[in-house]
Design a protein around this motif. Structure first.
Motif, PDB file in Angstrom:
ATOM      1  N   ILE A   7      -7.403 -39.414 -40.027  1.00  0.00           N
ATOM      2  CA  ILE A   7      -7.088 -38.235 -40.856  1.00  0.00           C
ATOM      3  C   ILE A   7      -7.679 -38.404 -42.249  1.00  0.00           C
ATOM      4  N   ASP A   8      -7.563 -39.616 -42.823  1.00  0.00           N
ATOM      5  CA  ASP A   8      -8.151 -39.883 -44.139  1.00  0.00           C
ATOM      6  C   ASP A   8      -9.668 -39.688 -44.113  1.00  0.00           C
ATOM      7  N   ASN A   9     -10.302 -40.172 -43.052  1.00  0.00           N
ATOM      8  CA  ASN A   9     -11.755 -40.022 -42.933  1.00  0.00           C
ATOM      9  C   ASN A   9     -12.153 -38.558 -42.810  1.00  0.00           C
ATOM     10  N   LEU A  10     -11.397 -37.793 -42.035  1.00  0.00           N
ATOM     11  CA  LEU A  10     -11.686 -36.359 -41.899  1.00  0.00           C
ATOM     12  C   LEU A  10     -11.517 -35.637 -43.234  1.00  0.00           C
ATOM     13  N   ILE A  13     -14.539 -36.483 -45.346  1.00  0.00           N
ATOM     14  CA  ILE A  13     -15.717 -35.763 -44.857  1.00  0.00           C
ATOM     15  C   ILE A  13     -15.651 -34.292 -45.277  1.00  0.00           C
ATOM     16  N   ALA A  14     -14.475 -33.687 -45.146  1.00  0.00           N
ATOM     17  CA  ALA A  14     -14.298 -32.289 -45.554  1.00  0.00           C
ATOM     18  C   ALA A  14     -14.549 -32.133 -47.053  1.00  0.00           C
ATOM     19  N   LEU A  15     -14.037 -33.060 -47.848  1.00  0.00           N
ATOM     20  CA  LEU A  15     -14.251 -33.031 -49.293  1.00  0.00           C
ATOM     21  C   LEU A  15     -15.736 -33.158 -49.624  1.00  0.00           C
ATOM     22  N   LEU A  16     -16.433 -34.041 -48.918  1.00  0.00           N
ATOM     23  CA  LEU A  16     -17.864 -34.219 -49.108  1.00  0.00           C
ATOM     24  C   LEU A  16     -18.633 -32.936 -48.793  1.00  0.00           C
ATOM     25  N   LEU A  17     -18.295 -32.291 -47.686  1.00  0.00           N
ATOM     26  CA  LEU A  17     -18.978 -31.054 -47.292  1.00  0.00           C
ATOM     27  C   LEU A  17     -18.724 -29.926 -48.286  1.00  0.00           C
TER      28      LEU A  17
END
Length: 137
Positions: A7-10, A13-17
């Motif tokens: 969940i942290d990784n997702l 990734i969402a923040l990066l996008l």
């Protein structure tokens, strides 16, 4: 524990996008809609980059006061006006009207004529006056 890490990784990734998209949107809007210029940026284009200034207002408005070095270009026949002026397509162009609205509408037409870079004075002559910059009669 493994589930929380995913969940942290997702979330990362969402923040990066999202942040990447936010950084790219101004570039995309410039590519699609041309460059909006503040009076200061327009001055830099004119003085340092030798940009042409095309005043799209009526001839009467042009005669009452226009940006230094501006050329009158009848907005209803922009292509003909540009052809008559024999402008170098390698140099940038700044389109100017009273408020910036008419310039935005004619931006695509100027781009189609082969200019490398076309900008619009945001707020037009009104913004130029508000910035206390000189007009020539």
């Amino acid at each position: 524990m493994n589930f929380l890490t995913q969940i942290d990784n997702l979330a990362l990734i969402a923040l990066l996008l999202v942040s990447g998209a936010a950084l790219f949107l101004p570039t995309l809007s410039t590519l699609i809609g041309g460059k909006g210029l503040s009076p200061t940026e327009a001055t830099i284009w004119i003085n340092r980059r030798k940009a042409y200034v095309l005043d799209l207002r009526s001839e009467e408005e042009y005669k009452t006061g226009h940006l230094p070095g501006a050329k009158f270009a009848n907005s209803s026949a922009l292509t003909a006006a540009i052809e008559k002026l024999k402008l170098d397509r390698k140099l940038p162009v700044v389109l100017v009207c009273d408020t910036g609205t008419q310039s935005r509408k004619l931006l695509a037409e100027a781009q189609k004529l082969g200019f490398v870079e076309v900008g619009v004075l945001d707020g037009g002559v009104q913004a130029w006056k508000a910035a206390a910059l000189p007009l020539v009669k």
